[in-house]
Every structure is written in structure tokens, then in C-alpha cells.
Scaffold this active site. Structure first.
Site, PDB file in Angstrom:
ATOM      1  N   GLY A 146      20.710  58.111  38.011  1.00 53.80           N
ATOM      2  CA  GLY A 146      20.800  58.478  36.612  1.00 53.80           C
ATOM      3  C   GLY A 146      21.776  59.639  36.427  1.00 53.80           C
ATOM      4  N   CYS A 147      22.276  59.785  35.218  1.00 56.73           N
ATOM      5  CA  CYS A 147      23.290  60.814  34.965  1.00 56.73           C
ATOM      6  C   CYS A 147      22.702  62.220  35.070  1.00 56.73           C
ATOM      7  CB  CYS A 147      23.954  60.584  33.612  1.00 56.73           C
ATOM      8  SG  CYS A 147      22.803  60.338  32.245  1.00 56.73           S
ATOM      9  N   TYR A 148      21.539  62.433  34.432  1.00 51.03           N
ATOM     10  CA  TYR A 148      20.916  63.760  34.535  1.00 51.03           C
ATOM     11  C   TYR A 148      20.541  64.085  35.990  1.00 51.03           C
ATOM     12  CZ  TYR A 148      20.215  64.075  29.390  1.00 51.03           C
ATOM     13  OH  TYR A 148      20.376  64.163  28.032  1.00 51.03           O
TER      14      TYR A 148
END
Lengths: 343, 343, 343, 343
Positions: A146-148
Site C-alpha cells: 500500500g502507498c501509506y
């Protein structure tokens, strides 16, 4: 070398479009099938007008037929749909999932945060984690982080792994809107976003929370706790993660900087900025770079580190290509850039 | 009632312009002298074209002569300049300083964070602090709080005062650019700001840190620690403050909400949103409102509260008018609105 | 092939930074000297943090010494400074000026619009103009066009050259802020730009007006008149030019589209979008593409065409590289992309 | 005076929300029913969190029952729905339609541009048109002008009415996104809007074209032609209209300015800026002001005028209140402000 043929499922979305942008810049691959769901039958010229060389390509339906016959298949599908597609693809095809389906090792956590049945666990596509580069070499199934979690993990890893802080971290991450995808929702309208900053998923309920915990837990013995708050701010791309944790002992800002510098000395895509210079998302726009800086707040007794990433690039599509390179035995950095688009 | 005459020094800046916008909406005052430094001699029509009714007013020099003969003088001057001006004004004139010169009680802290000599300490213009409304009634010298301290204090106060958390707080506050003022600096150019999020003043060095500590310390016995990180995000106005602290015992999200609701039940400008609805800066744009929400992250053991404010309105000029009303014995809410401009 | 060495003067500005970003993506060149004026002595890591591979490079002073020994020198200097520098460089060095000094053929016009003495006239770097590609092949002095003239000319050229309209055009062009450069001015602050659209240089006084006229005059006999209005809108990059002119006879929208399609059929960087699809600046961000569309307003008796360009890329640095390729005898498209960064 | 009760239909949209914001600032009215369609049953606190004083109001269904018993009913409904609602309301209730249903006098044009049957023609709510203020005094049915027509008409009217130009105008108007409403559409997502400028409705097909022609035709004998191009630029509010027309004779910029100054000398909401100062949308944000400037481009033989308006305020809700004041016999400016919110 024969170019590898890469199919992209979900080619009309932001992740799929960014994967295609990356593939067009890659010297060793060619774009094969591009597929979609409700947009099947439309041209990329209409759907993704920035991808000029692919303007005449028409989206096929996402089926095993259209995806067969490729060396690599990249999936940019809604959560929960990747498993069924991947199950029909041969084992020796490299399948790279930009979605969340195969990221978590703990099925119970997956079901708690995503609902539905856990599809399984694939090698996790963050080569910068210890030992992970080796796992990804030759892998044929890869879960893109995921990006976060990408930026939070990389911003905190040296502090956690070195033991200079207690693994009780606070992460507040300001994100652009493209991470929320291209599906039209009222709260994502330009009129609602511009001139506006907001918090969402507060209190540990955002789906990326267990993924951050999972990553940091590989770096340290014992329990890791993460207080994660995502913010939506008025920009299309980029995440700025402000991370802090209680200092374990008396470490100076200079020593903390040294810990970070050493940790990332050999990493091609993680850059610890010169002392005193703090990350900004603009510097990494469109690139595979993560910019990081660290200091110590003596009065508050905390280490504070900040990281910047482009959520669609290193945060999604760039990571997919980086992992594809490892899986195919190519140079890890092929077709990727550390250079951002600024201003 | 005879209208009170109000002079504004520093009328060409963002704070001064916003004070004038507020005064134009106030039924009981009239705008007297408007003064400036390098812009003296220019018209407000050229400098602040949004203030149509004042378009023909010409900025005078900021001197004791131009400021004399008013009931109220509002100062929107660079840090360090208010003391000399205020010293020349009669004691019975209400002087309201939008700058930092008189906010801190601790001269050593002031000198550490601002440099130069401490000018003194005036009544602190945050009526929502316990007992402070009474202090401000009839005051003739008032220090308007900083924008970050206003929202951080109000977002954390109920949790700190009630003792449900340890007073060891982490604040990450995303701000629009107007807080940095109208002086031209390269890093504040539109080209640098749009599409960009950045951190600055990291590690406890931002000047608003001791002010937040000072405020929270009035609510609790013992030492308060604050880890404060300001972010710059691409919007002109607004601050969104994400605040958290370790839970002292087992308090539920519902109980935390109850603590906040009760604390602000009678406050005209602080609104605890309905459960589950999180603040956004757009909702408070141009208004004197602060929007707050709170929850509990059980897994991380922290209370998390988020607050939104317009840094120029309740964060500066609205607070100045609210305090002016108290000082003059007017209804506290006169001329102020809780209604934001959205979208 | 030995890589060509390219120096960049004015490397701390937006044009210079974008030239460097382009050179880093070019397979046949290497970055030589990087120079500046007031920023000399600082590192690119501090000044242009997005250019990671050049982070350790330190800006030299812009002198004939630092610029000597290169195959190509690209100048990104303030108006009026290029002539003196270029005069000191050998005739066989390719000198490419991103400034305005050598764009206009008419010395009187140059002096009227820019003031000071006209430095001279160099081959004009718009290969898409008839015959111009040949002029640029092997040239050693090249004037890069202005950003507004590039998009205005390419959006109007087919209509003017084909004679379907009278050469009395109206151009309204909405631009991002990076075209105004990195020098700090109050009206370019983020706080002034966001949420704001404004007009400037209205009434034919913008310096790019005579350049647009000069370009269009090469396409048609007789006098060309241009009513040009530039707008500043809240984005960092991009220009959208809305252009119209009175129809000469009864031409249909379909015929107009055909005129444009044919005109740009062989151009690598000018794309006439599918019928009915209108340009947007986001699609060309960071690329060397110009997107164009055209229609006919029968009721108003006008042809209307719209073009989009990235002012820093094809509008400046991309054009410089495209011209450099021609000058060096390389493939014109080397190191350039038609793919934009979106969203 | 007893306060007038005002109902707002379509209270969850941008127009409806802005009408409510205006009514809350109006001393002589109180907000009655607030109604919606799919959002009926939800609270304004959830739907319009900036309208704090109305947070507890729940949206009723839009029916004749819920709207009955008011002095004024303001309709903010989708095109085509106002007629049926208005027909059921008593003749002596003031009904103000923010939609397009009753704006055009020519039924054939309405059907050509909007489709469906023409509902009729109501007094047109632009008091600044000659004689229109008298028409609106005491009217009980009023059609609020479109946002683009408001600013385009007021920016061109003095030039057209005075005959200094031929009535063959070119209008290019850059708009914020709120004019497109709150219904979620992919091309209006924040990710698509930020960093992007685009044209739409090009070639005379935008629905506001015949309305602009209708307005200008009241000012001059003979045929008026309008080439109108709307642009979408990255801001939530505001329209900047750049308008030009061929000069009829030799008029100087000074004379043109004089024409405009005189034309608007007595208008409370139209401000001709000081010579040389050009309008910007930020200056009129949230206000009922229109800012206008004019010059002459001698070389191109055109008069060029630029106007700025807030599309939701004077462009919709402010106009509704201004007309309501006239209809009710109140002072025209009551509850309205000329002061914008900037920055």
C-alpha cells in the site's frame, strides 16, 4: 533481448494508467493486453489521454483469455477481485497485484479490515525490507505494498531496526487524492478538495494500519503499536508522512541522522536528504524516490522522521516495476527514475 | 451607541486585511486609521482589492500620531515591533496585538524562540481557556494567540483537563500558506506550493511550540510535553491539527466524545461535530468556528482528536475581534460568524 | 557514440532545472557545468531537490570559463543577459537560448516590448513551422520560442496557413505560474495564486504578442493581427490557449478537423485529439506533446481551436532538447517523451 | 418588521447551500423549510457542515406541502424541475428560480439548448440591465441569471450599449468547478481538476450562449453574435471572463475607461477598478461584487474587457437575494456584501 510482454488489467484507473506510463519508459518490455470492466470497448485515447503512444489501444474485458500469453500480468483491480483472476493464470507467469488482496499474512486481520475471505499471502513487494530483495528475485506472485505503508515503513525502519526508539509510533500522513482512485464520489470532487484539508479513517481503522504494523514487526522483537491518521490535502499526488516515536535513550539528532544515512546508503531509491533539509512531495512526483529526513526533539523525548513518496509511482506502479525487474532477473532500477517532476 | 473607532496598523498584510474584513462586518465599530510601513502612501484599493468599501483609503505611516485618537488599535506588525508602538499609546486605549511579542509569560523562552528582548506579557486572547474570558473583560492590552496554538489547544484541552490522557501530546498540523504572511519568499511561491506538501520547523523548534505548552499547562498539574510538527499544504487558509496522547485508563470512544461535548457545550465558537464526522478546514473558512472531533484508538492506546480552524479568522483576526468585544463590554459574538464559506 | 557534454547556465531557475531534468533522460548527453548567479556555490541538492542524480553538483558562476569545453551550452538567463555570454563562446559550440533575446527579427519591436538594445536574431526553435526543421539542422545558435507563442502558433497554424480564416485572431491563454519564474514576487505567492484567476498584460502589451504575430506572418501573405490576453490560473505548469478567428467561407467543423489532422499527421509532438475531445493541460504535463482540437462556431462565424502545452517542457526545455537534437544531427525525438504525467 | 420566511428547495447542493449562507447573513429573513430529493432525511450538519446554525435542520422532501407557508421560495433544482414546483405555489409567494428553466424568452432556443419543453419566461434577475430593476420590484416570479451570462453581460454591457464596438464579441471565461454542481462525475474529481485547465462546450454549444446573446441584444439594435468558450480551471469558486469586440472607431483606452466608469457609477455591486488594475476572482470570493476593467488594443483594433464574479455568490445566490430584496421592497443591498474573502 526479446522484450517481455506485459498485460495490465484495470488499465482505465489511476494505478493502471501509471503502470502503463512506467512500462512505456521501460526498455525491456512491451505493453500487451490492456483490460477493463465497465470501460471495456473504449480507447485509451479517450480514457487516458496522456498515454499518447497507446491512444489507439482499445480496452478488452478482463478475462483469462485476454490476459493469457504474457510474461507478466499487472493487476490494478478493486480489492477482492485479484484472487479469482490470478488463480486462472499459469504458475510461471509473473503476476503482480497492485491491490491489497495478498498483502497481509494474517487472515483474521485481513477479514477484520477488508471483509470477505482472505485470498492468501504473496511475497511482499518492498525490496528495501531486510531479506525481501532475495525473496522477490524470481518470484512469480508479488503483492505491491500500500502507498501509506511504503512511506511509513521506510521512514520509520532505521529507527525501529536500530532500537533507538520504542516501537510505539505515531504516523500522520498527508495524502493527495489520487490514492482514492478514479471512481466518482462527492467528497472527492474538486470543489470539495481544493482549499480543504481533512482527516479520515481516524483511530486505527484505516486498512493500511495492520500492514504498517506487519512491516515494522519484521524489524524488531516484541509488539509494535502504530497510531495512524491519514489526511486528505489538496493535491493530486504525493504522501508526506510525519512519524515519531519515543526515544529509548539519549540519542542526538546527529546520531539519528547517521543511523538513517547508513541504513539507506546502498538503496537506489531511498534518499536521506542533507541535514536540515526536509522532504516535500513535489520533489518525488512521478519518480520512484522516497525522500527521508530525521531529527530528535529532546524536550519531547521523541525521534521525528518525515518521508515523502509519490503514491502512484513508488507507492504503486514504480514498486510494481521494481518488483517486476527483480522477478524477471533484470537490473532492479531498469526503466525507473529517481528524478521528480518539479515544480 | 456611538461606534468605536478602530485603527489597524499593518493594514497591507494578510492579518491586517483580515482584521479590516472583520471590522467591516461589525455593527458597532468604524474603521479609523489604516497604516503601513513600505506600503504607506498606497491605497487599499491597490493593496487589498477585496475590501471594496475601503478602496479609497490611503495607508498612513505607522506612527503614534496616525494611531492616536482611536478607541481600539489592532497591531498586525512583524514580530518585535509591537512593543515600541504600544508603549506610546494611552493606557485606556484597547491595544490588540496580532503578533507574538506579548504571548509568552516566560521571558527566557521568548528569547530562546524569537531572539531579542522579551517585550512583556499581556492577557492572552483565548477566551475558551478556563477563567480567561473574565481576564479579557475590560482588558486594554491583549495578545492574540498564534494560529497553531489556538487550534492545538482547543483540540486537546478537554482531554488534558479531564485527565483521560497523559499530558504528552503529539500534534501534526497541516496549514495553508497565508499563515506565512505576504512577504515574498521563493519557497512560498505558488509554483512551489501547489502539488506539494512539506514539513518545516520539525523537532520542537517552531516558535508556537512553547505557546502550546504554556496553554496546556494551565489545565493540568505537572509537566506537559508537546511534539509539534507543522506542515505546509496547498491551500491559502486553514489549519487541520491532528492531536494524540496516551490514554491514562480504559476510556471508550463514546466517553471521550462525551468529555468533549460537555466541555464545549456553552462555547459559541467551538463545535464538536456529530459522532463519526471529522473536521475539514473548508467548513470553517472565513468564520470564527473551530470544528473538533475525537475518538479512541484502543490498539494503540491513544486518544486522537482533530481540529480545524481558519488561521486568519479565528486563528487571528476573528480572535482579535472576539477579544475586542470582551474588552469593550460588547456581546462576545458581535460581528462574528460561525458560518464558513464552502465550497 | 561519445556522449555530448552539455552545460546549463541558470541552473537554479525553473527553465534551467527543467533542462537538466530533460538532459538526465537523454541517452546521448552528459551534464557538464551547471552555473548560476546569486546561487553560485550552492548545491543542486539544496536548490533542485528533485534532481537526485545531480544532488552533489555545486553551481559555478556563469562565466565563459565555466561554460567552455562543452558541445552544447543551454542558457536559462534573465532577458538581456544571453547576448554577452553567447558572444564569448566559440562559433562551433551549439548555444541554445531559452530567453527572449534572439527571438524577434525586428529590432524595433524588440526594443519596444523588451527595452534596451536588440541582441540579434537566431534561428527560431520551432521545428513545426514550415522549413524551420531544415534551418535548425546543424545550427549553432538557436532561440527557443516563448511558451505562449509555441502553443498559440501551433494551435492556429493550420487554420491560418490553409486560409480558412482571416488572419485576425483572438488568443486567450490560461497559464500556470512557473512561466513567471522563481524570483519571489508578492503576486506570485501561493496564497495569492490558489483559488484565484487573473488577467495581466491585457491589450496587446504582453511581450509574446509580437512573437506570435511574427510566427503567423510566415504562414500567410498580408497583415496578421493578434489580440492576445494571458491569464494566470492556479496550477504550476501548463498553458491552455483558446484561439479563434473569423471564418473566410463556409467551412464545416469536419473540414476544419481534416485540415488540422493533415497538417500534423507527420509531426511527432503535435497531436490532434479524436473529434469531440478537448485538450487539457494535465495530459501534457512533463511531456513534449502539444494537444490540439478544433471546431467551427457557425452562429458566430468563427473557427475555434484550443491547444495545450507544458510551458516548461515543450514550451521551453523540451523545445531546447528537440532543437539540440536537430543541431547535433541526432534523431529529433531522442530523449523526449510524448507521455504526460496524469493525474 | 416581521422577518420573512424563506424556504430553500435543493438545500444540499452548492447553489442551495450558498443561498442558505446568504440568508443566514440577512437581517430581515428567517430560514424556513429546507428540502432535498435523495438527501431528504439527512441533516444539514452532515450535508453542509459549514452552516453551523442550521446543523440540526433535517431535509424534507421537496413537495408543495413542505414549501407552503413561506413568503419566499428559492429553488435550487436540476434543470427542468422548477416549473412543476412553481406551478403549485400561490401567485403571491415570491418564487426565485436559480435554475435555467425560465431564463430564455425564446422557446425554440430553450428547446434547442436544453431539450424538453420550455416552461415559460420569468422576469430576468439582473437588476443592472437597463429598466430591469423596475421590472423586478414587486415581481413574484424571478429567474436568476446563469453565472457565465452574469459576468459576461456586465463586462460587455457598457461597450455594447455605447456603440463603441461592433456587437460581435468573443468571450473566454475561466471558471471554478462549483458551477458544475455537487453530483459526482469522474472528470470533476479533485485528481482531474488540480494541475489542470481544460475547455468544454466549445463552438457555441454551451447552454449559456443564447442567454448572453439575449442579454446583449437588449442593449443594441441589430444582431449580436457571441463566440463563447468556457474553461475549467483549478479553483472551487469564481469566473474570470475575458471579453473583446472590434472597435467601431478610434476610441482611446482612456475614453473606454470613462464609458465603463460612468455606466457603473451608481451600481452598488459593479466596480470598475482603478485604471491599470485587472480583476482577479479571489477579490470577489463570497461577495456580491463584480470587478471589471477595460482597455483598448489599438494594434488589433479591439476593445478588451475583463470581469470577475463569484459564480455561487453574485453568480447565483447573491443575485437571488438581491432580487428577493427588490421583490419584497427591501433595500436592494440588504444582507449582501461587496467585500470578498482573500486570500
Amino acid at each position: 533481448m526479446t522484450k517481455k510482454r506485459v498485460a495490465v488489467a484495470g488499465a482505465s484507473g489511476y494505478a493502471g494508467g501509471e503502470v502503463l506510463r512506467h512500462l512505456l519508459a521501460h526498455p525491456d518490455v512491451e505493453v500487451g493486453a490492456v483490460t477493463g470492466a465497465s470501460n471495456a470497448g473504449q480507447s485509451l485515447g479517450a480514457l487516458q489521454p496522456h498515454l499518447v503512444p497507446l491512444a489507439d489501444r482499445v480496452l478488452a474485458e478482463t478475462t483469462v483469455d485476454t490476459l493469457s500469453g504474457h510474461d507478466v500480468v499487472v493487476l490494478g483491480l478493486p480489492h477482492g477481485q485479484s484472487g479469482a483472476v490470478a488463480a486462472q493464470l499459469p504458475d510461471d507467469v509473473v503476476v503482480i497485484d497492485c491491490g491489497a488482496d495478498f498483502r497481509l499474512a494474517d487472515a483474521a486481520l485481513w477479514e477484520q479490515f477488508y471483509g470477505g475471505e482472505h485470498a492468501g499471502t504473496w511475497p511482499y513487494g518492498l525490496p528495501e525490507l531486510p531479506g525481501q530483495r532475495e525473496v522477490l528475485g524470481g518470484a512469480t506472485r508479488i503483492a505491491v505494498p500500500g502507498c501509506y505503508p511504503t512511506v511509513s515503513t521506510l521512514t520509520l525502519a532505521p529507527a525501529i531496526a536500530s532500537g533507538v526508539v520504542d516501537p510505539e509510533v505515531v504516523v500522520v500522513a498527508a495524502s493527495g487524492t489520487s490514492g482514492a482512485g478514479k471512481a466518482a464520489k462527492p467528497h472527492l470532487l474538486g470543489s470539495e478538495i481544493m482549499g480543504n484539508a481533512s482527516a479520515y479513517g481516524v483511530g486505527g481503522v484505516h486498512r493500511h494500519t495492520p500492514e504498517i504494523i506487519q512491516n515494522l514487526s519484521t524489524l524488531v522483537d516484541g509488539t509494535v503499536s502504530v497510531s495512524f491518521t491519514p489526511l486528505l490535502v489538496p493535491m493530486a499526488r504525493g504522501i508526506l508522512a510525519t512519524c515519531s516515536a519515543p526515544l529509548r535513550g539519549g540519542i542526538s539528532a546527529e546520531d539519528a541522522y547517521e543511523v538513517y544515512s547508513k541504513a539507506y546508503d546502498d538503496e537506489p531509491f531511498v534518499h536521506v536528504l542533507p541535514p536540515g533539509q526536509w522532504p516535500q512531495t513535489q520533489s518525488v512526483t512521478g519518480s520512484n524516490s522516497v525522500h527521508v529526513q530525521v531529527t530528535v526533539d529532546e524536550a519531547a523525548g521523541r525521534l521525528v522522521a518525515v518521508g515523502a513518496v509519490d503514491n502512484l509511482a513508488k507507492g504503486t506502479a514504480g514498486a510494481a516495476v521494481q518488483c517486476m525487474n527483480l522477478a524477471l532477473g533484470l537490473e532492479e532500477t531498469t526503466g525507473l527514475t529517481t528524478v521528480g517532476l518539479a515544480p
